[in-house]
Scaffold this active site. Structure first.
Site, mmCIF file in Angstrom:
data_model
loop_
_atom_site.group_PDB
_atom_site.id
_atom_site.type_symbol
_atom_site.label_atom_id
_atom_site.label_comp_id
_atom_site.label_asym_id
_atom_site.label_seq_id
_atom_site.Cartn_x
_atom_site.Cartn_y
_atom_site.Cartn_z
ATOM 1 N N CYS A 144 0.830 -1.210 0.000
ATOM 2 C CA CYS A 144 0.000 0.000 0.000
ATOM 3 C C CYS A 144 0.868 1.266 0.000
ATOM 4 O O CYS A 144 2.024 1.248 -0.455
ATOM 5 C CB CYS A 144 -0.995 -0.012 1.149
ATOM 6 S SG CYS A 144 -2.375 1.142 0.909
ATOM 7 N N ASP A 213 -3.565 1.579 10.059
ATOM 8 C CA ASP A 213 -4.827 2.323 10.107
ATOM 9 C C ASP A 213 -5.384 2.339 11.516
ATOM 10 O O ASP A 213 -5.890 3.362 11.973
ATOM 11 C CB ASP A 213 -5.814 1.720 9.111
ATOM 12 C CG ASP A 213 -5.376 2.013 7.685
ATOM 13 O OD1 ASP A 213 -5.756 3.049 7.145
ATOM 14 O OD2 ASP A 213 -4.583 1.229 7.132
HETATM 15 P P1 RI2 Z 1 -0.238 6.829 6.533
HETATM 16 C C1 RI2 Z 1 -3.766 3.600 4.214
HETATM 17 O O1 RI2 Z 1 -5.138 3.351 4.094
HETATM 18 C C2 RI2 Z 1 -2.926 2.341 4.178
HETATM 19 O O2 RI2 Z 1 -3.559 1.217 4.747
HETATM 20 C C3 RI2 Z 1 -1.718 2.786 4.951
HETATM 21 O O3 RI2 Z 1 -0.926 1.723 5.433
HETATM 22 C C4 RI2 Z 1 -2.379 3.573 6.069
HETATM 23 O O4 RI2 Z 1 -3.462 4.255 5.443
HETATM 24 C C5 RI2 Z 1 -1.492 4.536 6.808
HETATM 25 O O5 RI2 Z 1 -1.070 5.576 5.983
HETATM 26 P P2 RI2 Z 1 -6.017 3.948 2.856
HETATM 27 O O6 RI2 Z 1 -6.471 5.326 3.267
HETATM 28 O O7 RI2 Z 1 -1.045 7.480 7.594
HETATM 29 O O8 RI2 Z 1 -5.201 3.921 1.603
HETATM 30 O O9 RI2 Z 1 1.074 6.302 7.058
HETATM 31 O O10 RI2 Z 1 -7.190 3.000 2.786
HETATM 32 O O11 RI2 Z 1 -0.074 7.694 5.312
#
Ligand code: RI2
Length: 331
Positions: A144, A213
């Site tokens: 991700c 998350d």
């Molecule tokens: P930062 C994202 O979720 C991913 O799962 C990633 O690992 C997490 O948020 C943390 O991201 P999504 O919004 O806060 O893409 O480190 O569903 O940027």
């Protein structure tokens, strides 16, 4: 931090626009949706015509209603709930500073700014704490797109370490491609692979770094779908698996798996509507749970901790405060 330093992506957006952008994932990433949610409260109250004789109890009503709406945008990442809690708690603990509705607006605004500042600073500190783990001459596997992970890798690179990052593309929304691009633009060597190829290539991997998350109080991790498979592969190979998580990604309420609602997103993210057979039900969970025993450590802005220490860290910041003390359960 000044208003101008707030991310352009939502700095001038209305409350309604922020709500929409979080839902559609134009604003995404757990940290960023927290920052945007705090900002959403600010934008809402600043655009509300309130009279001084309404007092600040009226201000609370406006804020709670906005917080409910923001809370419902994406159910899994606790960063969003904790950002709301930060602002609502701050308002409640400082009643002396809010005699008029104007005071209330100013205080909400400054708390939203405070959360944005602490969140950005937390990522910088995680990068400093995490860069030591990045193996010089080694291979790092990611999944991700996590700002905290990307900044950690960039910090290690700036320190002079040479390493390869293998980024899993992360179906169905391909946020791994964002990671690959951000890292290569920073001068880091990158390979992109499909999620199902992670195990095939894993024998050369030295470290797994993923975002977060939600970290439950028990240390169980909710992160992008596929993370738990990656953790199992790391365990099979005896490779350390670390998650980067700011303190506000620890839940004040969820003890473990059973207490977290996993967001199930639209089928069209997996297969176009016109290709979907009417009798097929599509499952599209955005996140999955990784057990604490698969996690080598949590790289936080307060040092690298063990999963079992998550409970104490969130208690240190929020004590017994909980978002459910302010807004009702999701309905
Ligand atoms: P930062 C994202 O979720 C991913 O799962 C990633 O690992 C997490 O948020 C943390 O991201 P999504 O919004 O806060 O893409 O480190 O569903 O940027």
């Amino acid at each position: 931090m000044d208003v101008e330093d707030v991310e352009e992506l939502f700095r001038d957006s209305s409350f309604e626009q922020i709500v929409e952008d979080i839902k559609s994932m134009r604003i995404r990433g757990a940290g960023r949706i927290g920052r945007a949610a705090a900002w959403g409260l600010r934008q809402n109250i600043l655009s509300t015509e309130g009279h001084d004789d309404e007092g600040y109890s009226r201000g609370y009503e406006y804020n709670y209603s906005a917080a409910e709406t923001l809370y419902d945008t994406r159910p899994t990442a606790v960063s969003l709930a904790n950002a709301l809690l930060f602002v609502l708690k701050g308002l409640q603990t400082d009643p002396d500073q809010m005699v008029t509705f104007k005071d209330f607006k100013q205080r909400t605004s400054s708390l939203a700014l405070d959360f944005n500042e602490l969140s950005i600073n937390a990522v910088d500190t995680i990068a400093l704490n995490g860069k030591e783990l990045v193996p010089d001459g080694g291979v790092v596997q990611t999944i991700c797109n996590s700002t905290a992970v990307v900044q950690t890798l960039i910090a290690a690179h700036k320190e002079g370490k040479d390493f390869l990052v293998r980024a899993a593309e992360t179906r169905p929304r391909y946020q791994g491609r964002i990671t690959a691009r951000q890292l290569v633009e920073a001068g880091i060597r990158v390979e992109l692979c499909v999620d199902n190829a992670i195990r095939h290539h894993f024998s050369d991997v030295d470290l797994v770094l993923v975002g977060a998350d939600t970290v439950c109080k028990s240390g169980e991790l909710f992160n992008k779908i596929g993370t738990s498979n990656l953790a199992a592969i790391a365990k099979d190979h005896g490779v350390p698996f670390y998650t980067c998580a700011e303190w506000y990604k620890i839940s004040t309420e969820a003890e473990s798996l059973a207490d977290v609602e996993v967001e199930e997103r639209a089928s069209s993210e997996v297969i176009p509507d016109d290709e979907l057979h009417q009798d097929i039900k599509v499952r599209n969970p955005a996140f999955d749970a990784t057990k604490p025993d698969l996690i080598s450590g949590i790289i936080t802005d307060e040092g690298i901790i063990q999963p079992g220490e998550a409970r104490e860290l969130i208690k240190k910041h929020f004590g017994t405060w909980k978002i459910s003390g302010f807004i009702g359960p999701d309905d």
